[in-house]
Design a protein around this motif. Structure first.
Motif, PDB file in Angstrom:
ATOM      1  N   VAL A  94      -3.128   6.986   6.753  1.00 16.43           N
ATOM      2  CA  VAL A  94      -2.253   5.674   6.921  1.00 16.43           C
ATOM      3  C   VAL A  94      -1.583   5.602   5.300  1.00 16.43           C
ATOM      4  O   VAL A  94      -0.346   5.433   5.209  1.00 16.43           O
ATOM      5  N   GLY A  95      -2.530   5.605   4.474  1.00 17.27           N
ATOM      6  CA  GLY A  95      -2.180   5.183   3.286  1.00 17.27           C
ATOM      7  C   GLY A  95      -3.653   4.866   2.193  1.00 17.27           C
ATOM      8  O   GLY A  95      -4.846   5.110   2.966  1.00 17.27           O
ATOM      9  N   GLY A  96      -3.257   4.623   1.082  1.00 18.12           N
ATOM     10  CA  GLY A  96      -4.478   4.427   0.411  1.00 18.12           C
ATOM     11  C   GLY A  96      -4.220   3.674  -0.969  1.00 18.12           C
ATOM     12  O   GLY A  96      -2.961   3.698  -1.349  1.00 18.12           O
ATOM     13  N   GLN A  97      -5.001   3.282  -1.857  1.00 16.40           N
ATOM     14  CA  GLN A  97      -4.688   2.530  -3.182  1.00 16.40           C
ATOM     15  C   GLN A  97      -6.057   2.716  -3.963  1.00 16.40           C
ATOM     16  O   GLN A  97      -7.179   2.474  -3.633  1.00 16.40           O
ATOM     17  N   MET A 110      -5.666  13.473   1.498  1.00 18.28           N
ATOM     18  CA  MET A 110      -4.688  12.338   1.762  1.00 18.28           C
ATOM     19  C   MET A 110      -3.315  12.689   2.637  1.00 18.28           C
ATOM     20  O   MET A 110      -2.949  11.797   3.162  1.00 18.28           O
ATOM     21  N   HIS A 111      -3.267  14.001   2.726  1.00 18.39           N
ATOM     22  CA  HIS A 111      -2.058  14.344   3.591  1.00 18.39           C
ATOM     23  C   HIS A 111      -2.319  14.737   4.957  1.00 18.39           C
ATOM     24  O   HIS A 111      -1.492  15.105   5.532  1.00 18.39           O
ATOM     25  N   PHE A 152      -8.827  16.315  -2.716  1.00 19.11           N
ATOM     26  CA  PHE A 152      -8.395  14.810  -2.546  1.00 19.11           C
ATOM     27  C   PHE A 152      -7.137  14.949  -2.089  1.00 19.11           C
ATOM     28  O   PHE A 152      -6.702  14.223  -1.083  1.00 19.11           O
ATOM     29  N   MET A 153      -6.182  15.605  -2.738  1.00 22.96           N
ATOM     30  CA  MET A 153      -4.697  15.688  -2.339  1.00 22.96           C
ATOM     31  C   MET A 153      -4.583  16.042  -0.778  1.00 22.96           C
ATOM     32  O   MET A 153      -3.779  15.570   0.023  1.00 22.96           O
ATOM     33  N   ALA A 168       4.331  14.361  -3.089  1.00 20.71           N
ATOM     34  CA  ALA A 168       3.019  14.813  -3.578  1.00 20.71           C
ATOM     35  C   ALA A 168       2.066  15.788  -2.756  1.00 20.71           C
ATOM     36  O   ALA A 168       1.429  16.206  -3.431  1.00 20.71           O
ATOM     37  N   ALA A 169       2.887  16.380  -1.922  1.00 25.88           N
ATOM     38  CA  ALA A 169       2.193  17.557  -1.142  1.00 25.88           C
ATOM     39  C   ALA A 169       2.423  18.685  -1.817  1.00 25.88           C
ATOM     40  O   ALA A 169       1.778  19.824  -1.829  1.00 25.88           O
ATOM     41  N   TYR A 193      -8.957   3.781   1.572  1.00 26.74           N
ATOM     42  CA  TYR A 193      -7.886   4.549   2.071  1.00 26.74           C
ATOM     43  C   TYR A 193      -7.955   3.843   3.717  1.00 26.74           C
ATOM     44  O   TYR A 193      -8.763   3.386   3.943  1.00 26.74           O
ATOM     45  N   PRO A 228      -5.660  10.791  -6.460  1.00 23.74           N
ATOM     46  CA  PRO A 228      -5.830  10.912  -5.167  1.00 23.74           C
ATOM     47  C   PRO A 228      -5.288   9.949  -3.984  1.00 23.74           C
ATOM     48  O   PRO A 228      -5.567   9.909  -3.031  1.00 23.74           O
ATOM     49  N   TYR A 229      -5.055   8.600  -4.868  1.00 22.25           N
ATOM     50  CA  TYR A 229      -4.690   7.377  -4.047  1.00 22.25           C
ATOM     51  C   TYR A 229      -2.941   7.683  -4.269  1.00 22.25           C
ATOM     52  O   TYR A 229      -2.550   7.586  -2.948  1.00 22.25           O
ATOM     53  N   GLY A 230      -2.559   7.469  -5.152  1.00 19.99           N
ATOM     54  CA  GLY A 230      -0.892   7.506  -5.524  1.00 19.99           C
ATOM     55  C   GLY A 230      -0.166   8.697  -5.316  1.00 19.99           C
ATOM     56  O   GLY A 230       0.970   8.750  -5.124  1.00 19.99           O
ATOM     57  N   GLY A 231      -1.004   9.688  -5.376  1.00 16.67           N
ATOM     58  CA  GLY A 231      -0.282  11.053  -5.217  1.00 16.67           C
ATOM     59  C   GLY A 231       0.004  11.757  -6.729  1.00 16.67           C
ATOM     60  O   GLY A 231      -0.106  10.782  -7.697  1.00 16.67           O
ATOM     61  N   MET A 257       0.871  -1.001  -0.168  1.00 15.28           N
ATOM     62  CA  MET A 257      -0.031   0.109  -0.054  1.00 15.28           C
ATOM     63  C   MET A 257       0.880   1.212   0.114  1.00 15.28           C
ATOM     64  O   MET A 257       2.005   1.370   0.640  1.00 15.28           O
ATOM     65  N   ARG A 258       0.463   2.177  -0.670  1.00 14.44           N
ATOM     66  CA  ARG A 258       1.145   3.272  -0.905  1.00 14.44           C
ATOM     67  C   ARG A 258       0.829   4.310   0.347  1.00 14.44           C
ATOM     68  O   ARG A 258      -0.318   4.566   0.568  1.00 14.44           O
ATOM     69  N   ALA A 259       2.149   4.736   1.002  1.00 15.16           N
ATOM     70  CA  ALA A 259       1.644   5.793   1.920  1.00 15.16           C
ATOM     71  C   ALA A 259       1.783   7.169   1.148  1.00 15.16           C
ATOM     72  O   ALA A 259       2.505   7.267   0.384  1.00 15.16           O
ATOM     73  N   PRO A 260       1.234   8.164   1.632  1.00 14.27           N
ATOM     74  CA  PRO A 260       1.328   9.627   0.998  1.00 14.27           C
ATOM     75  C   PRO A 260       2.801  10.099   0.960  1.00 14.27           C
ATOM     76  O   PRO A 260       3.595  10.090   2.070  1.00 14.27           O
ATOM     77  N   SER A 261       3.347  10.477  -0.018  1.00 19.36           N
ATOM     78  CA  SER A 261       4.727  10.797  -0.093  1.00 19.36           C
ATOM     79  C   SER A 261       4.837  12.122   0.190  1.00 19.36           C
ATOM     80  O   SER A 261       3.939  12.952  -0.032  1.00 19.36           O
TER      81      SER A 261
END
Lengths: 420, 112
Positions: free
Chosen positions: B40-43, B34-35, B30-31, A8-9, B78, A56-59, A1-5
């Motif tokens: 914790v994460g999402g896909q 996500m932050h 959305f971004m 990406a912010a 998420y 929105p998921y992977g950044g 699972m990808r964590a928000p990097s």
């Protein structure tokens, strides 16, 4: 699972999607041919939709623009294979699109090609076969990246009317058929004149004092300015293009000061000059200097000179009105329009006093076209007030209020009436 | 702190009327979500209904995913941290997908 990097912010550039949409539509219009404008627009829209479903998921991917660019190519390839719009040319086009998909939008050669595509798209949109309204709508929709709804909002028009206008314009592009060829010689000069006309119209529509939707109207001004800069930095530019860009930049610089917190109009002389956009003023002067090359003195040149004179003054008292009056004399010689004459009267009042301005306005009054023009009545009322004829001034403001005018203008007139 | 799974169901056709500018604004919302510190994460999941497998009379069969009347698809998930359901729900209240007509299913990830 990808964590928000962390990367990406990073925020996306303002209007990145809108800008890229315009660039990509122009790019695909060249590759696929202007007859397939809808296909070009659909591919771009779909690429952005996929970004919306994925990012929105992977950044945001490291190179967001390249991602959109590549995705739109893939969508276009799938679409032309699926619906066989191009008949036997399909595989050739697929090969060309596949080649083009590997080019990075940041590559200087690609970048230059994309700018050229945008330029040709504007030139195409301003083809004389289209009405000016159609040209404006088509430019905004294609190179501008605006939606039908946004265009409708900016023009205070019905969405269906704008949609209709675009359908008709695209049909004319297809049936013309209008091409991506750059016109030459006198044809190019004619086309350039119509491009300037369309851009200036677009700018003024945004600049006009209408109620509400201030943001979208400001976007319209900025888009006209951006397109103007695009033409000005191309090989087909002339000093007249520079003059129009200067004019638009200097006027757009005042946008933040033109409306107060209550949404009321603020006259030029009462504007807080510290709110004027310094960057735009700088841009305006840059292009104004460039416009001085050669002998051409167009209406845009003179109007830009007037705007520059206002911009040079650090406060309302230091405005060089005698210079402005001379410029209006010059403008009137080029364009004997009653509106120009009215603006000139304001300068006359500053230089020679309200009495003389009033005398000059009387002759305009008899002009049929301006008889019920609210600005003429407003200026007249203002001058009458200055020479101490409050009764007649009030009558002028009252008649002005009966003319068709926007809500902010109406409030302005009521305020003037209240001051008497 | 427990972990909660947010399953995002949305109707992608709802996006098609957005202009590029509006799409970017939606994306930025959305971004930003996500932050948030509790994410914790999402896909993202594939844009289809997947497969459903079950044993029928001893034979395992895979069929195309659940077919529902609605146009909504499970677009992605998420995982967030929250003390309890109440907090998980509170933290999800401003998820932009809700603003754009989507549905969020909140499930606790069980950690005995």
């Amino acid at each position: 699972m990808r964590a928000p990097s962390a990367t990406a912010a990073a925020p996306l550039l303002e209007h990145l999607f809108r800008r890229q949409a315009g660039r990509m539509v122009a790019h695909f219009a060249r590759l696929l041919g202007p007859a397939h404008l809808n296909l070009a627009e659909d591919a771009v829209q779909e690429a952005m939709l996929r970004a919306l479903e994925t990012w929105p998921y992977g950044g945001v991917p490291e190179n967001a623009v390249a991602w959109l660019f590549r995705t739109a190519h893939n969508v276009a390839i799938d679409a032309i294979r699926r619906n066989k719009l191009l008949g036997e040319k399909t595989e050739g086009m697929v090969a060309e699109l596949s080649r083009s998909a590997t080019a990075l939008p940041e590559d200087p050669d690609t970048e230059e090609q994309l700018r050229d595509d945008e330029l040709r798209m504007i030139i195409l949109c301003c083809h004389p076969a289209l009405t000016r309204d159609a040209s404006v709508a088509l430019s905004l929709k294609t190179v501008g990246g605006f939606s039908v709804r946004e265009i409708a909002r900016a023009f205070l028009a019905e969405e269906s009317a704008i949609a209709q206008r675009l359908v008709r314009a695209k049909r004319q592009v297809r049936d013309g058929p209008l091409t991506f060829e750059m016109p030459r010689g006198s044809e190019l000069q004619d086309r350039l004149a119509s491009v300037l006309d369309v851009l200036y119209f677009m700018f003024n529509e945004g600049y006009a004092a209408h109620e509400g939707e201030a943001l979208i109207r400001q976007d319209l001004c900025m888009e006209a300015l951006r397109l103007g800069c695009l033409v000005a930095s191309s090989s087909i530019s002339t000093p007249r293009v520079d003059a129009l860009v200067a004019l638009m930049a200097l006027q757009a610089a005042r946008l933040p000061a033109r409306v107060d917190n209550a949404g009321d109009l603020v006259q030029l002389e009462f504007q807080d000059r510290s709110l004027w956009d310094r960057d735009l003023i700088g841009l305006g002067f840059h292009y104004f200097d460039r416009s001085m090359v050669g002998d051409d003195v167009s209406e845009f040149h003179v109007q830009a000179a007037i705007a520059a004179t206002h911009a040079r003054a650090t406060d309302p008292q230091s405005v060089d009105w005698p210079v402005i009056l001379r410029l209006y004399d010059q403008l009137l010689a080029i364009n004997r329009s009653p509106v120009v004459a009215l603006n000139r009267a304001v300068a006359v009042a500053k230089v020679h006093g309200p009495g003389q301005a009033l005398a000059e306005i009387e002759s305009l009054d008899s002009n049929q076209k301006l008889g019920d023009y609210h600005l003429l009545l407003a200026v007249r009322g203002h001058l009458l007030q200055e020479v101490g004829r409050p009764g007649e001034a009030a009558a002028c403001f009252r008649s002005a209020l009966e003319c068709p005018c926007s809500e902010p203008e109406r409030r302005f007139l009521r305020r003037k009436l209240g001051e008497i | 702190m427990s972990k909660y799974l947010l399953l995002l169901h949305s109707d992608p056709s709802g996006w098609t009327n957005l202009s590029p500018d509006e799409m970017q604004k939606a994306l930025e919302k959305f971004m930003a979500w996500m932050h948030k510190p509790f994410t914790v994460g999402g896909q993202r999941l594939g844009p289809d209904n997947g497969r459903v497998m079950r044993s029928v009379g001893g034979n395992v069969r895979a069929t195309d995913g659940p077919y529902s009347e609605s146009k909504e698809v499970l677009g992605g998930f998420y995982i967030i941290e929250a003390a309890n359901y109440e907090e998980a729900v509170a933290r999800t209240l401003d998820h932009p997908t809700l603003e754009y007509g989507g549905t969020v299913e909140v499930r606790q990830i069980w950690e005995p």
